[in-house]
Write a protein that holds these residues in place. Sequence first.
Motif, mmCIF file in Angstrom:
data_model
loop_
_atom_site.group_PDB
_atom_site.id
_atom_site.type_symbol
_atom_site.label_atom_id
_atom_site.label_comp_id
_atom_site.label_asym_id
_atom_site.label_seq_id
_atom_site.Cartn_x
_atom_site.Cartn_y
_atom_site.Cartn_z
ATOM 1 N N ALA A 285 15.816 -5.709 -29.742
ATOM 2 C CA ALA A 285 16.552 -5.110 -30.859
ATOM 3 C C ALA A 285 15.707 -4.007 -31.480
ATOM 4 O O ALA A 285 14.646 -4.255 -32.029
ATOM 5 C CB ALA A 285 16.900 -6.162 -31.896
ATOM 6 N N HIS B 18 27.723 6.006 -35.767
ATOM 7 C CA HIS B 18 26.903 5.651 -34.597
ATOM 8 C C HIS B 18 27.152 6.732 -33.540
ATOM 9 O O HIS B 18 27.789 6.512 -32.518
ATOM 10 C CB HIS B 18 27.270 4.254 -34.091
ATOM 11 C CG HIS B 18 26.191 3.618 -33.291
ATOM 12 N ND1 HIS B 18 26.426 2.975 -32.101
ATOM 13 C CD2 HIS B 18 24.852 3.518 -33.502
ATOM 14 C CE1 HIS B 18 25.290 2.508 -31.612
ATOM 15 N NE2 HIS B 18 24.323 2.830 -32.450
ATOM 16 N N ARG C 2 24.877 -5.849 -36.645
ATOM 17 C CA ARG C 2 24.944 -5.483 -35.233
ATOM 18 C C ARG C 2 23.590 -4.945 -34.788
ATOM 19 O O ARG C 2 23.087 -3.981 -35.363
ATOM 20 C CB ARG C 2 26.031 -4.443 -35.010
ATOM 21 C CG ARG C 2 27.393 -4.930 -35.477
ATOM 22 C CD ARG C 2 28.445 -3.871 -35.413
ATOM 23 N NE ARG C 2 29.675 -4.349 -36.042
ATOM 24 C CZ ARG C 2 30.760 -3.626 -36.156
ATOM 25 N NH1 ARG C 2 30.801 -2.391 -35.676
ATOM 26 N NH2 ARG C 2 31.831 -4.127 -36.742
ATOM 27 N N ASN D 287 20.854 2.227 -27.278
ATOM 28 C CA ASN D 287 22.027 2.198 -28.155
ATOM 29 C C ASN D 287 23.126 1.265 -27.656
ATOM 30 O O ASN D 287 24.305 1.491 -27.889
ATOM 31 C CB ASN D 287 22.573 3.607 -28.373
ATOM 32 C CG ASN D 287 21.519 4.542 -28.894
ATOM 33 O OD1 ASN D 287 20.871 4.266 -29.899
ATOM 34 N ND2 ASN D 287 21.302 5.648 -28.204
ATOM 35 N N GLN E 221 17.354 -10.946 -36.315
ATOM 36 C CA GLN E 221 17.841 -9.936 -35.369
ATOM 37 C C GLN E 221 16.724 -8.999 -34.891
ATOM 38 O O GLN E 221 16.630 -8.700 -33.703
ATOM 39 C CB GLN E 221 18.969 -9.115 -36.000
ATOM 40 C CG GLN E 221 20.193 -9.909 -36.316
ATOM 41 C CD GLN E 221 21.051 -10.230 -35.113
ATOM 42 O OE1 GLN E 221 20.829 -9.739 -34.014
ATOM 43 N NE2 GLN E 221 22.044 -11.071 -35.311
ATOM 44 N N TYR F 265 29.003 2.487 -27.275
ATOM 45 C CA TYR F 265 29.106 2.012 -28.658
ATOM 46 C C TYR F 265 29.179 3.141 -29.687
ATOM 47 O O TYR F 265 29.109 2.895 -30.890
ATOM 48 C CB TYR F 265 27.940 1.074 -28.992
ATOM 49 C CG TYR F 265 28.108 -0.270 -28.331
ATOM 50 C CD1 TYR F 265 28.978 -1.216 -28.854
ATOM 51 C CD2 TYR F 265 27.425 -0.577 -27.166
ATOM 52 C CE1 TYR F 265 29.148 -2.441 -28.241
ATOM 53 C CE2 TYR F 265 27.589 -1.804 -26.542
ATOM 54 C CZ TYR F 265 28.454 -2.733 -27.087
ATOM 55 O OH TYR F 265 28.631 -3.947 -26.475
ATOM 56 N N HIS G 211 24.871 -9.762 -32.423
ATOM 57 C CA HIS G 211 25.682 -9.520 -33.622
ATOM 58 C C HIS G 211 25.871 -10.836 -34.347
ATOM 59 O O HIS G 211 25.741 -11.908 -33.758
ATOM 60 C CB HIS G 211 27.032 -8.901 -33.268
ATOM 61 C CG HIS G 211 27.818 -9.725 -32.294
ATOM 62 N ND1 HIS G 211 28.605 -10.784 -32.672
ATOM 63 C CD2 HIS G 211 27.898 -9.658 -30.951
ATOM 64 C CE1 HIS G 211 29.154 -11.330 -31.607
ATOM 65 N NE2 HIS G 211 28.734 -10.666 -30.534
ATOM 66 N N TYR H 219 21.082 -3.232 -31.938
ATOM 67 C CA TYR H 219 21.130 -2.314 -30.801
ATOM 68 C C TYR H 219 19.740 -2.138 -30.214
ATOM 69 O O TYR H 219 18.739 -2.161 -30.941
ATOM 70 C CB TYR H 219 21.662 -0.946 -31.233
ATOM 71 C CG TYR H 219 23.082 -0.992 -31.729
ATOM 72 C CD1 TYR H 219 24.143 -0.793 -30.856
ATOM 73 C CD2 TYR H 219 23.367 -1.253 -33.064
ATOM 74 C CE1 TYR H 219 25.460 -0.847 -31.303
ATOM 75 C CE2 TYR H 219 24.674 -1.303 -33.519
ATOM 76 C CZ TYR H 219 25.711 -1.101 -32.636
ATOM 77 O OH TYR H 219 27.013 -1.163 -33.083
ATOM 78 N N MET I 39 24.615 -2.598 -27.872
ATOM 79 C CA MET I 39 24.570 -3.775 -28.733
ATOM 80 C C MET I 39 24.003 -4.964 -27.955
ATOM 81 O O MET I 39 24.459 -5.264 -26.853
ATOM 82 C CB MET I 39 25.954 -4.118 -29.271
ATOM 83 C CG MET I 39 25.920 -5.191 -30.353
ATOM 84 S SD MET I 39 27.554 -5.698 -30.955
ATOM 85 C CE MET I 39 28.265 -4.173 -31.499
#
Length: 157
Positions: A137, A65, A105, A111, A131, A71, A116, A107, A113
């Motif tokens: 997201a 990442h 997870r 970027n 998600q 993150y 989760h 994001y 989060m």
Amino acid sequence: MSVNFRIKSLPSEEFLPLMQMTDRELSLLDAKWIDVEEEPGYPCRVTLSDAKKGERVLFLPYWHHNVKSPYKAMGTILVREGAESTHFEVNQIPSMLQSRLLSVRAYNTKNIMVNHSVTEGTQLSEEIQKQLGQTDASYLQLHFAGPGCFCCTVERA
């Protein structure tokens, strides 16, 4: 509302230079070859399949990442010797993922989060839908829940 997605493995081209290095050169990068001793247990991030007993996998740290964000993250991954990139169809779940407990997870475009969860691989498609169904997201990253290692990225298709 159903959301189409695509699971993205890591590109094999990224690891080609490492495949040609000596053990000493790899050690300077904190990487090394490991002989596969059992199945399953050595999940390749390029093929998204488990390496077979007797194969070699490259064990290395990887920026999974690598973004401008708190993150930003690095972790260990495995890549099979001679691995070729695998491209998955829209909404296809690789069988390797179906038999594992996964951390999902989510994001946003910055970027950060935004959500989760932990899910059984058999429920992964439903969890991806949930998600990515969130308006904020943008993409997901999957990790193996036990060891916490990065597995792959999920994008909208």
